[in-house]
Scaffold this active site. Structure first.
Site, mmCIF file in Angstrom:
data_model
loop_
_atom_site.group_PDB
_atom_site.id
_atom_site.type_symbol
_atom_site.label_atom_id
_atom_site.label_comp_id
_atom_site.label_asym_id
_atom_site.label_seq_id
_atom_site.Cartn_x
_atom_site.Cartn_y
_atom_site.Cartn_z
ATOM 1 N N ALA A 12 -17.784 32.090 37.228
ATOM 2 C CA ALA A 12 -19.232 31.958 36.948
ATOM 3 C C ALA A 12 -19.547 31.813 35.463
ATOM 4 C CB ALA A 12 -20.016 33.117 37.552
ATOM 5 N N ARG A 13 -18.619 31.250 34.696
ATOM 6 C CA ARG A 13 -18.885 30.994 33.273
ATOM 7 C C ARG A 13 -19.174 29.516 33.047
ATOM 8 N NH1 ARG A 13 -18.498 36.283 34.215
ATOM 9 N NH2 ARG A 13 -18.494 37.485 32.288
ATOM 10 N N ARG A 66 -2.366 33.211 45.213
ATOM 11 C CA ARG A 66 -3.176 32.481 44.225
ATOM 12 C C ARG A 66 -2.287 31.750 43.221
ATOM 13 N NH1 ARG A 66 -6.373 35.352 40.973
ATOM 14 N NH2 ARG A 66 -5.582 37.391 41.528
ATOM 15 N N ARG A 156 -15.735 40.194 42.590
ATOM 16 C CA ARG A 156 -14.605 39.299 42.279
ATOM 17 C C ARG A 156 -14.487 39.133 40.753
ATOM 18 N NH1 ARG A 156 -14.170 33.008 44.220
ATOM 19 N NH2 ARG A 156 -14.785 33.856 46.210
ATOM 20 N N ARG A 215 -38.043 0.366 33.891
ATOM 21 C CA ARG A 215 -38.022 -0.912 33.192
ATOM 22 C C ARG A 215 -39.425 -1.119 32.646
ATOM 23 N NH1 ARG A 215 -35.802 -5.239 37.408
ATOM 24 N NH2 ARG A 215 -36.195 -6.676 35.690
ATOM 25 N N HIS A 216 -39.565 -1.995 31.656
ATOM 26 C CA HIS A 216 -40.888 -2.409 31.177
ATOM 27 C C HIS A 216 -41.678 -2.997 32.346
ATOM 28 C CE1 HIS A 216 -39.232 -6.408 31.599
ATOM 29 N NE2 HIS A 216 -38.131 -5.918 31.042
ATOM 30 N N ASN A 222 -40.212 -12.541 33.266
ATOM 31 C CA ASN A 222 -39.904 -12.122 34.641
ATOM 32 C C ASN A 222 -40.606 -13.041 35.639
ATOM 33 O OD1 ASN A 222 -40.117 -8.631 33.709
ATOM 34 N ND2 ASN A 222 -38.249 -9.785 34.168
ATOM 35 N N ARG A 267 -41.799 -5.949 25.109
ATOM 36 C CA ARG A 267 -42.205 -5.617 26.479
ATOM 37 C C ARG A 267 -42.085 -4.121 26.780
ATOM 38 N NH1 ARG A 267 -37.626 -8.857 26.385
ATOM 39 N NH2 ARG A 267 -35.859 -8.490 27.815
ATOM 40 N N GLU A 287 -32.174 -4.989 25.843
ATOM 41 C CA GLU A 287 -31.541 -5.549 27.035
ATOM 42 C C GLU A 287 -30.197 -6.215 26.693
ATOM 43 O OE1 GLU A 287 -30.738 -5.304 29.801
ATOM 44 O OE2 GLU A 287 -31.948 -6.394 31.245
ATOM 45 N N HIS A 353 -34.642 -1.650 30.013
ATOM 46 C CA HIS A 353 -34.432 -2.926 30.711
ATOM 47 C C HIS A 353 -33.441 -2.748 31.858
ATOM 48 C CE1 HIS A 353 -36.311 -4.918 27.206
ATOM 49 N NE2 HIS A 353 -35.773 -3.894 26.565
#
Ligand code: F6P
Length: 405
Positions: A12-13, A66, A156, A215-216, A222, A267, A287, A353
């Site tokens: 648990a560290r 173990r 434990r 994205r823009h 586009n 954009r 982009e 982008h």
């Protein structure tokens, strides 16, 4: 290069948290990586659900069992290196000097470099949070009452604490993390990748906060299926920009808490301009550079450069536009952005982008590099990611009509 990373620390560290982040980061950078988690080997070989007493160092049978699974995982890790270069992580407690000496000797004999990463933490609240977030949902406690699971896990930890020996300077190359980033100590660390890992580890934290990618808004290019260039937003793109402020502010408690990054292209800056929050432009977020294809439509590219289009279809990740970039190039130049995103504790909104967001998204959602160029990142959609201990939760919010080339 063959590099083994061996985790060290009490249960648990955050060892598995660190191991997974490192594995994801190195795989994203293009290294062949693997993780060998001794807990998984134990569950597979000996069954899940062993009670705390199994981990008592005075339990001779338990200790031998173990030791056996730990060595089995180590053997498989060494065998993994026989198939070629790479970086593998041995995720185990490695809590005694004797065990670490054994691990060091095995890697040395196999000609593999070794870096230990030790996680120390005495803050009871961090430990308990970790137990509640990750341990009680582990297969070790399937069907067990959560409070009973927490008590058993703390018992434990107490058993391991009896025999735990912190690392000392004479044990070779190691990085020690104290209280998840409060202090980071590097002992005899050398080499390009180990040094990079130190800087990555310096920036890790466990605070949950959202990261938004978008994205823009739709650009004039586009609309015509044109790539590259520096076009302005279309009326639909501006409409999307106007919808972002109410979305963000419905989430944040105050505007100052939100960090906004854009590329340097108009954009993305226009998309951020209606947010009412200052934004920072990053050249690295521009982009993918399409080189000689800049400002052409996809059909014009096909007509003028059929061989290039064919080569790109074969290997879109590695294909580099003549005088431009490949997706691999984009990933490399995004590395500082990624480390900065890991470091940032405030909610962060990245407006960039298609290719760039695909690359960043792949890191956070742990997708193989080969998938990067194909990840769906539609227009007018905010992708919300909330990183947590072992992954990310993802939500997509459509804020306007999507129009995609
Ligand atoms: O079409 C918009 C765009 O952002 C282009 O500028 C860029 O070349 C392209 O997407 C990247 O997507 P793909 O790699 O699928 O062509």
């Amino acid at each position: 290069m063959k590099l083994a990373i061996a985790m060290v620390g009490l249960p648990a560290r955050g060892k598995t948290f660190v191991a997974r982040r490192i594995a994801r980061y190195l795989a994203w950078l293009g290294h062949r990586t693997a993780t060998f988690n001794v807990g998984d080997y134990r569950r597979e070989r000996l069954g899940a659900g062993q009670p705390a007493a199994f981990f008592d160092p005075a339990n001779v049978e338990g200790t031998a069992a173990r030791q056996k699974v730990a060595m089995h995982a180590l053997d498989e890790m060494i065998a993994w290196f026989e198939h070629g270069a790479g970086i593998a992580i041995y995720d185990a407690t490695n809590s005694t000097r004797a065990r670490r000496a054994q691990v060091s000797r095995r890697f040395k004999e196999a000609g593999i470099d070794l870096l230990f990463i030790e996680s120390l933490c005495d803050d009871a609240s961090i430990i308990e949070r970790n137990v509640r977030e990750t341990k009680i949902s582990s297969p070790d406690y399937a069907g067990v009452d959560p409070e009973h699971a927490v008590r058993d896990f703390l018992a434990r930890i107490a058993f391991y604490t009896r025999s735990y020996e912190p690392m000392t300077e004479d044990e070779g190359s190691f990085v020690r993390l104290v209280d998840v980033g409060r202090q980071v100590i590097a002992n005899r660390v050398d080499g390009y990748v180990p040094a990079k890992l130190v800087s990555f580890l310096l920036n890790l934290h466990i605070q949950h906060r959202p990261i938004w990618f978008s994205r823009h808004g739709e650009s004039l290019y586009n609309r015509e299926n044109r790539v590259g260039g520096d076009p302005a937003l279309s009326p639909r793109g501006l409409d999307y920009a106007g919808r972002l402020a109410p979305f963000l502010h419905s989430w944040a408690r105050s505007e100052d808490e939100i960090v906004v990054w854009t590329s340097t292209l108009q954009r993305t800056r226009q998309t951020a301009s209606l947010l009412g929050v200052p934004s920072t432009p990053w050249k690295a977020l521009d982009e993918i550079d399409v080189g000689v294809c800049d400002s052409l439509t996809y059909s014009e590219v096909e007509a003028s450069f059929p061989d290039e289009v064919a080569a790109r279809r074969v290997d879109k990740l590695r294909y580099r536009y003549p005088r431009g970039e490949s997706y691999e190039d984009v990933i490399s130049r995004l590395e500082p952005v990624l480390v900065e995103l890991e470091r940032e504790r405030r909610p962060t909104f990245v407006i960039a982008h298609q290719a760039v967001i695909r690359a960043l998204l792949a890191y956070f959602t742990d997708k193989p590099r080969e998938e990067v160029p194909h990840l769906p990142v539609p227009l007018h959609t905010v992708i919300e990611l909330v990183p947590h201990a072992y992954g990310c939760t993802e939500r997509r919010v459509v804020l306007g009509p999507g129009t995609d080339p």
